[in-house]
Design a protein around this motif. Structure first.
Motif, PDB file in Angstrom:
ATOM      1  N   GLN A   1      10.442 -16.473 -69.819  1.00  0.00           N
ATOM      2  CA  GLN A   1       9.173 -16.319 -70.531  1.00  0.00           C
ATOM      3  C   GLN A   1       8.159 -15.614 -69.642  1.00  0.00           C
ATOM      4  OE1 GLN A   1       7.415 -20.035 -71.589  1.00  0.00           O
ATOM      5  NE2 GLN A   1       5.668 -19.119 -72.610  1.00  0.00           N
ATOM      6  N   VAL A   2       7.631 -14.523 -70.152  1.00  0.00           N
ATOM      7  CA  VAL A   2       6.653 -13.762 -69.392  1.00  0.00           C
ATOM      8  C   VAL A   2       5.302 -14.482 -69.392  1.00  0.00           C
ATOM      9  CG1 VAL A   2       5.321 -11.632 -69.355  1.00  0.00           C
ATOM     10  CG2 VAL A   2       7.776 -11.560 -69.831  1.00  0.00           C
ATOM     11  N   GLN A   3       4.723 -14.571 -68.212  1.00  0.00           N
ATOM     12  CA  GLN A   3       3.385 -15.156 -68.103  1.00  0.00           C
ATOM     13  C   GLN A   3       2.549 -14.377 -67.117  1.00  0.00           C
ATOM     14  OE1 GLN A   3       4.052 -19.441 -67.243  1.00  0.00           O
ATOM     15  NE2 GLN A   3       2.898 -19.797 -69.130  1.00  0.00           N
ATOM     16  N   LEU A   4       1.291 -14.175 -67.489  1.00  0.00           N
ATOM     17  CA  LEU A   4       0.267 -13.678 -66.583  1.00  0.00           C
ATOM     18  C   LEU A   4      -0.883 -14.669 -66.682  1.00  0.00           C
ATOM     19  CD1 LEU A   4       0.259  -9.854 -67.408  1.00  0.00           C
ATOM     20  CD2 LEU A   4       1.108 -10.917 -65.316  1.00  0.00           C
ATOM     21  N   VAL A   5      -1.173 -15.333 -65.578  1.00  0.00           N
ATOM     22  CA  VAL A   5      -2.175 -16.396 -65.595  1.00  0.00           C
ATOM     23  C   VAL A   5      -3.284 -16.053 -64.609  1.00  0.00           C
ATOM     24  CG1 VAL A   5      -2.621 -18.843 -65.258  1.00  0.00           C
ATOM     25  CG2 VAL A   5      -0.427 -18.095 -66.206  1.00  0.00           C
ATOM     26  N   GLU A   6      -4.484 -15.855 -65.159  1.00  0.00           N
ATOM     27  CA  GLU A   6      -5.637 -15.507 -64.336  1.00  0.00           C
ATOM     28  C   GLU A   6      -6.398 -16.756 -63.931  1.00  0.00           C
ATOM     29  OE1 GLU A   6      -5.302 -12.292 -67.612  1.00  0.00           O
ATOM     30  OE2 GLU A   6      -5.195 -14.470 -67.461  1.00  0.00           O
ATOM     31  N   THR A   7      -6.890 -16.755 -62.717  1.00  0.00           N
ATOM     32  CA  THR A   7      -7.729 -17.832 -62.203  1.00  0.00           C
ATOM     33  C   THR A   7      -8.848 -17.239 -61.363  1.00  0.00           C
ATOM     34  OG1 THR A   7      -6.289 -18.084 -60.273  1.00  0.00           O
ATOM     35  CG2 THR A   7      -5.861 -19.540 -62.142  1.00  0.00           C
ATOM     36  N   GLY A   8      -9.868 -18.048 -61.104  1.00  0.00           N
ATOM     37  CA  GLY A   8     -10.925 -17.634 -60.201  1.00  0.00           C
ATOM     38  C   GLY A   8     -12.238 -17.268 -60.848  1.00  0.00           C
ATOM     39  N   GLY A   9     -12.281 -17.264 -62.162  1.00  0.00           N
ATOM     40  CA  GLY A   9     -13.537 -16.959 -62.833  1.00  0.00           C
ATOM     41  C   GLY A   9     -14.556 -18.067 -62.644  1.00  0.00           C
ATOM     42  N   GLY A  10     -15.781 -17.787 -63.069  1.00  0.00           N
ATOM     43  CA  GLY A  10     -16.824 -18.793 -62.956  1.00  0.00           C
ATOM     44  C   GLY A  10     -18.200 -18.190 -63.111  1.00  0.00           C
ATOM     45  N   LEU A  20     -10.740 -12.983 -58.196  1.00  0.00           N
ATOM     46  CA  LEU A  20      -9.837 -13.326 -59.293  1.00  0.00           C
ATOM     47  C   LEU A  20      -8.389 -13.139 -58.857  1.00  0.00           C
ATOM     48  CD1 LEU A  20     -11.598 -11.550 -62.302  1.00  0.00           C
ATOM     49  CD2 LEU A  20     -12.063 -13.804 -61.331  1.00  0.00           C
ATOM     50  N   SER A  21      -7.535 -14.016 -59.333  1.00  0.00           N
ATOM     51  CA  SER A  21      -6.107 -13.885 -59.071  1.00  0.00           C
ATOM     52  C   SER A  21      -5.332 -13.917 -60.378  1.00  0.00           C
ATOM     53  CB  SER A  21      -5.612 -15.017 -58.165  1.00  0.00           C
ATOM     54  OG  SER A  21      -6.119 -14.890 -56.859  1.00  0.00           O
ATOM     55  N   CYS A  22      -4.207 -13.245 -60.383  1.00  0.00           N
ATOM     56  CA  CYS A  22      -3.329 -13.222 -61.549  1.00  0.00           C
ATOM     57  C   CYS A  22      -1.916 -13.497 -61.050  1.00  0.00           C
ATOM     58  CB  CYS A  22      -3.414 -11.877 -62.242  1.00  0.00           C
ATOM     59  SG  CYS A  22      -2.208 -11.622 -63.555  1.00  0.00           S
ATOM     60  N   ALA A  23      -1.337 -14.578 -61.520  1.00  0.00           N
ATOM     61  CA  ALA A  23       0.021 -14.944 -61.132  1.00  0.00           C
ATOM     62  C   ALA A  23       0.988 -14.514 -62.222  1.00  0.00           C
ATOM     63  CB  ALA A  23       0.109 -16.439 -60.906  1.00  0.00           C
ATOM     64  N   ALA A  24       1.982 -13.738 -61.846  1.00  0.00           N
ATOM     65  CA  ALA A  24       2.950 -13.195 -62.805  1.00  0.00           C
ATOM     66  C   ALA A  24       4.286 -13.906 -62.683  1.00  0.00           C
ATOM     67  CB  ALA A  24       3.139 -11.703 -62.558  1.00  0.00           C
ATOM     68  N   SER A  77       4.184 -12.229 -56.243  1.00  0.00           N
ATOM     69  CA  SER A  77       3.968 -11.787 -57.636  1.00  0.00           C
ATOM     70  C   SER A  77       2.553 -12.086 -58.105  1.00  0.00           C
ATOM     71  CB  SER A  77       4.986 -12.450 -58.580  1.00  0.00           C
ATOM     72  OG  SER A  77       6.306 -12.054 -58.253  1.00  0.00           O
ATOM     73  N   THR A  78       1.596 -11.701 -57.276  1.00  0.00           N
ATOM     74  CA  THR A  78       0.198 -11.906 -57.641  1.00  0.00           C
ATOM     75  C   THR A  78      -0.592 -10.612 -57.466  1.00  0.00           C
ATOM     76  OG1 THR A  78      -0.354 -12.639 -55.406  1.00  0.00           O
ATOM     77  CG2 THR A  78       0.207 -14.353 -56.996  1.00  0.00           C
ATOM     78  N   VAL A  79      -1.611 -10.472 -58.248  1.00  0.00           N
ATOM     79  CA  VAL A  79      -2.559  -9.365 -58.123  1.00  0.00           C
ATOM     80  C   VAL A  79      -3.955  -9.976 -58.077  1.00  0.00           C
ATOM     81  CG1 VAL A  79      -2.603  -8.952 -60.617  1.00  0.00           C
ATOM     82  CG2 VAL A  79      -3.331  -7.156 -59.040  1.00  0.00           C
ATOM     83  N   THR A  80      -4.790  -9.422 -57.220  1.00  0.00           N
ATOM     84  CA  THR A  80      -6.093  -9.994 -56.944  1.00  0.00           C
ATOM     85  C   THR A  80      -7.181  -8.963 -57.174  1.00  0.00           C
ATOM     86  OG1 THR A  80      -5.157 -11.520 -55.318  1.00  0.00           O
ATOM     87  CG2 THR A  80      -7.494 -11.061 -55.152  1.00  0.00           C
ATOM     88  N   LEU A  81      -8.323  -9.428 -57.635  1.00  0.00           N
ATOM     89  CA  LEU A  81      -9.491  -8.560 -57.789  1.00  0.00           C
ATOM     90  C   LEU A  81     -10.648  -9.210 -57.034  1.00  0.00           C
ATOM     91  CD1 LEU A  81     -10.526  -5.968 -59.191  1.00  0.00           C
ATOM     92  CD2 LEU A  81     -11.439  -7.464 -60.984  1.00  0.00           C
ATOM     93  N   TYR A  94     -12.184 -11.363 -67.938  1.00  0.00           N
ATOM     94  CA  TYR A  94     -11.343 -10.471 -67.145  1.00  0.00           C
ATOM     95  C   TYR A  94      -9.875 -10.840 -67.352  1.00  0.00           C
ATOM     96  CZ  TYR A  94     -15.384  -8.576 -64.721  1.00  0.00           C
ATOM     97  OH  TYR A  94     -16.557  -7.925 -64.426  1.00  0.00           O
ATOM     98  N   SER A  95      -9.071  -9.823 -67.672  1.00  0.00           N
ATOM     99  CA  SER A  95      -7.647 -10.042 -67.915  1.00  0.00           C
ATOM    100  C   SER A  95      -6.820  -9.112 -67.050  1.00  0.00           C
ATOM    101  CB  SER A  95      -7.310  -9.768 -69.381  1.00  0.00           C
ATOM    102  OG  SER A  95      -8.047 -10.595 -70.255  1.00  0.00           O
ATOM    103  N   CYS A  96      -5.672  -9.604 -66.635  1.00  0.00           N
ATOM    104  CA  CYS A  96      -4.753  -8.715 -65.933  1.00  0.00           C
ATOM    105  C   CYS A  96      -3.681  -8.230 -66.904  1.00  0.00           C
ATOM    106  CB  CYS A  96      -4.126  -9.389 -64.719  1.00  0.00           C
ATOM    107  SG  CYS A  96      -3.044 -10.784 -65.081  1.00  0.00           S
ATOM    108  N   ALA A  97      -3.088  -7.105 -66.576  1.00  0.00           N
ATOM    109  CA  ALA A  97      -2.086  -6.492 -67.439  1.00  0.00           C
ATOM    110  C   ALA A  97      -0.995  -5.853 -66.593  1.00  0.00           C
ATOM    111  CB  ALA A  97      -2.729  -5.452 -68.340  1.00  0.00           C
ATOM    112  N   ALA A  98       0.212  -5.881 -67.111  1.00  0.00           N
ATOM    113  CA  ALA A  98       1.359  -5.278 -66.435  1.00  0.00           C
ATOM    114  C   ALA A  98       1.733  -3.984 -67.148  1.00  0.00           C
ATOM    115  CB  ALA A  98       2.529  -6.253 -66.432  1.00  0.00           C
TER     116      ALA A  98
END
Length: 122
Positions: A1-10, A20-24, A77-81, A94-98
Motif C-alpha cells: 500500500q502506497v503511503q505518503l505521510v506529511e508531518t511537521g506542520g503547525g 516539514l517531513s514526508c515519509a514514503a 525514504s523521506t523528503v523534507t522541506l 502542504y502536501s508531498c507528491a511522488a
C-alpha cells in the motif's frame, strides 16, 4: 500500500521557521522525483519545490526561492522541506507528491499525501 505521510506542520509567527517531513512507503522511493505543493483556502494548488531522484537537482517556485530548502534521504525514504522566514502568504496545506517521470524535464505526479497545515500569523 502506497503511503505518503506529511508531518511537521503547525502555527508559527511571521519570520519563523518550520520543517516539514514526508515519509514514503509502498513504492520504490529512489525511482521517483519528489515534490512539495501547497494549497491555500480558496486558491488552486501551487508548486513549491521539487528534488530529483538522486537529490542532485532541485527547483523552487519563485515565491519561496531563498527561503525554503528541499532535501531527501533515500535511505529513510523521506523528503523534507525546511521553511525559513515564513510570512502569512505561506499559510496553506502542504502536501508531498511522488513523480514517476523518467525525465527531470517532465512531470507525472503519481502519488500524493494528505497534507499538513501550516499557518503563519502576522
Amino acid at each position: 500500500q502506497v503511503q505518503l505521510v506529511e508531518t511537521g506542520g503547525g502555527l508559527v509567527h511571521a519570520g519563523g521557521s518550520l520543517r516539514l517531513s514526508c515519509a514514503a512507503s509502498g513504492f520504490t522511493f529512489t525511482n521517483y522525483h519528489m515534490a512539495w505543493f501547497r494549497q491555500a483556502p480558496g486558491k488552486e494548488r501551487e508548486f513549491v519545490a521539487r528534488i530529483s531522484r538522486g537529490a542532485g537537482m532541485t527547483r523552487y517556485a519563485d515565491s519561496v526561492k531563498g527561503r525554503f530548502a528541499i532535501s531527501r534521504d533515500n535511505g529513510k525514504s523521506t523528503v523534507t522541506l525546511q521553511m525559513n522566514s515564513l510570512n502569512p502568504a505561506d499559510t496553506a496545506v502542504y502536501s508531498c507528491a511522488a513523480d514517476s517521470s523518467d525525465s527531470w524535464f517532465r512531470t507525472n505526479y503519481k502519488y500524493w499525501g494528505q497534507g499538513t497545515q501550516v499557518t503563519v500569523s502576522s
